[in-house]
Design an enzyme around this catalytic site. Sequence first.
Site, short mmCIF file in Angstrom:
data_model
loop_
_atom_site.label_atom_id
_atom_site.label_comp_id
_atom_site.label_asym_id
_atom_site.label_seq_id
_atom_site.Cartn_x
_atom_site.Cartn_y
_atom_site.Cartn_z
N CYS A 27 0.85 -1.16 0.18
CA CYS A 27 0.05 0.06 0.12
C CYS A 27 0.97 1.14 0.17
O CYS A 27 1.71 1.66 0.94
CB CYS A 27 -0.80 -0.06 1.07
SG CYS A 27 -1.85 1.44 1.49
N LYS A 54 -10.24 -9.01 6.06
CA LYS A 54 -9.82 -8.16 7.11
C LYS A 54 -9.92 -8.80 8.45
O LYS A 54 -11.18 -9.24 8.63
CB LYS A 54 -10.43 -6.54 7.03
CG LYS A 54 -10.08 -5.99 5.93
CD LYS A 54 -10.78 -4.75 5.75
CE LYS A 54 -10.46 -3.91 4.47
NZ LYS A 54 -11.31 -2.75 4.38
N VAL A 67 -5.93 1.04 5.62
CA VAL A 67 -4.52 1.22 6.10
C VAL A 67 -4.10 2.37 5.39
O VAL A 67 -4.43 2.49 4.39
CB VAL A 67 -3.64 0.08 5.87
CG1 VAL A 67 -4.20 -1.19 7.13
CG2 VAL A 67 -3.35 -0.51 4.63
N1 LIG Z 1 -6.81 8.39 2.12
C1 LIG Z 1 -6.08 7.36 2.90
C2 LIG Z 1 -6.15 6.17 1.85
C3 LIG Z 1 -5.64 4.81 2.21
C4 LIG Z 1 -6.22 3.60 1.54
O1 LIG Z 1 -6.91 3.83 0.49
N2 LIG Z 1 -5.66 2.31 1.56
C5 LIG Z 1 -6.13 1.21 1.18
C6 LIG Z 1 -4.99 0.35 0.90
S1 LIG Z 1 -3.46 0.91 -0.31
C7 LIG Z 1 -6.79 0.44 1.77
O2 LIG Z 1 -6.81 0.26 3.09
N3 LIG Z 1 -7.89 -0.25 1.19
C8 LIG Z 1 -8.73 -1.19 1.81
C9 LIG Z 1 -10.41 -0.95 1.93
O3 LIG Z 1 -10.40 0.29 1.47
O4 LIG Z 1 -10.97 -1.56 2.24
C10 LIG Z 1 -4.60 7.60 3.16
O5 LIG Z 1 -4.23 8.35 2.84
O6 LIG Z 1 -4.39 6.86 4.30
#
Ligand SMILES: N[C@@H](CCC(=O)N[C@@H](CS)C(=O)NCC(=O)O)C(=O)O
Length: 254
Positions: A27, A54, A67
């Site tokens: 990520c 998760k 995350v």
């Molecule tokens: N705006 C958030 C974006 C975080 C994000 O999109 N993380 C993704 C992984 S790269 C995530 O957790 N995806 C799982 C989901 O959306 O359920 C940040 O800057 O932390």
Amino acid sequence: MSEKHLQAGDVLPPYNGKLRLFAMRFCPYAERSVLVLNAKNIEYDLVFINLDHKPEWIFNFSPKGTVPALEYEEGKAIFDSNIINVYLDEKYPEKPLQASDPLRRAQDKIIVENFSGAQAAFYTAAFNSQALQPNMVENFHKGLEGLQKELESRGTKFLSGDDAGLVDYTLWPFLERFLSLPLLGKSEFAIDPTKYALLSTYIEAMKNVPAVKSYCLAPETHAKFTESRAKGDPDYNMLDTSAVCCMRPRKKKE
Ligand SMILES: N[C@@H](CCC(=O)N[C@@H](CS)C(=O)NCC(=O)O)C(=O)O
């Protein structure tokens, strides 16, 4: 530290008093926070999460189960990479990563904002390539050109000056992943070293920043993960436990 991603049914490892970052190895947002923790020499533990299955407890730290999330005190957490990073920089002021001048801080945020079109184009190219439109390729290159212009006008090794700072650590995880696009057959996303001479020098300099070097992955490794995710079956645990770092992919142990 294990690279294994914990999933539904796995227990939450016991809290040991250190800051704890919930992340996913591939990520880019989580990587932003890893880089800031590394750059500031803050002790922390990493817990990797399988985002397709998760573990129930991740929602105690991050309401949407995204995350990165940072557990700053047992059972208490904040989430979102930018929020976490500003918190860390202010809570641990010893090696400040944000510019001291408010105007420069605002300008750094504008750089990040202007780069978002390139990030969006990357996501489409990597994970949803049938939706790719010519204007996305243009947006991608506009983002790179804008970044190169900014480096030129600042005239410093990093956007933040002689040392990498928050704005550099915020953009880097995406630049790291952009380098994998040509390996995925997306040659129109290549960062041509002639057109992007200054940007290429910057990319090489960033690879050598200790905070980055200890976590960054080879383009081949990113490409392999992207392929698995694009097929709908992300191979979260494809790295062995010593796979952090370096521009070389490591083979999975047989
Ligand atoms: N705006 C958030 C974006 C975080 C994000 O999109 N993380 C993704 C992984 S790269 C995530 O957790 N995806 C799982 C989901 O959306 O359920 C940040 O800057 O932390």
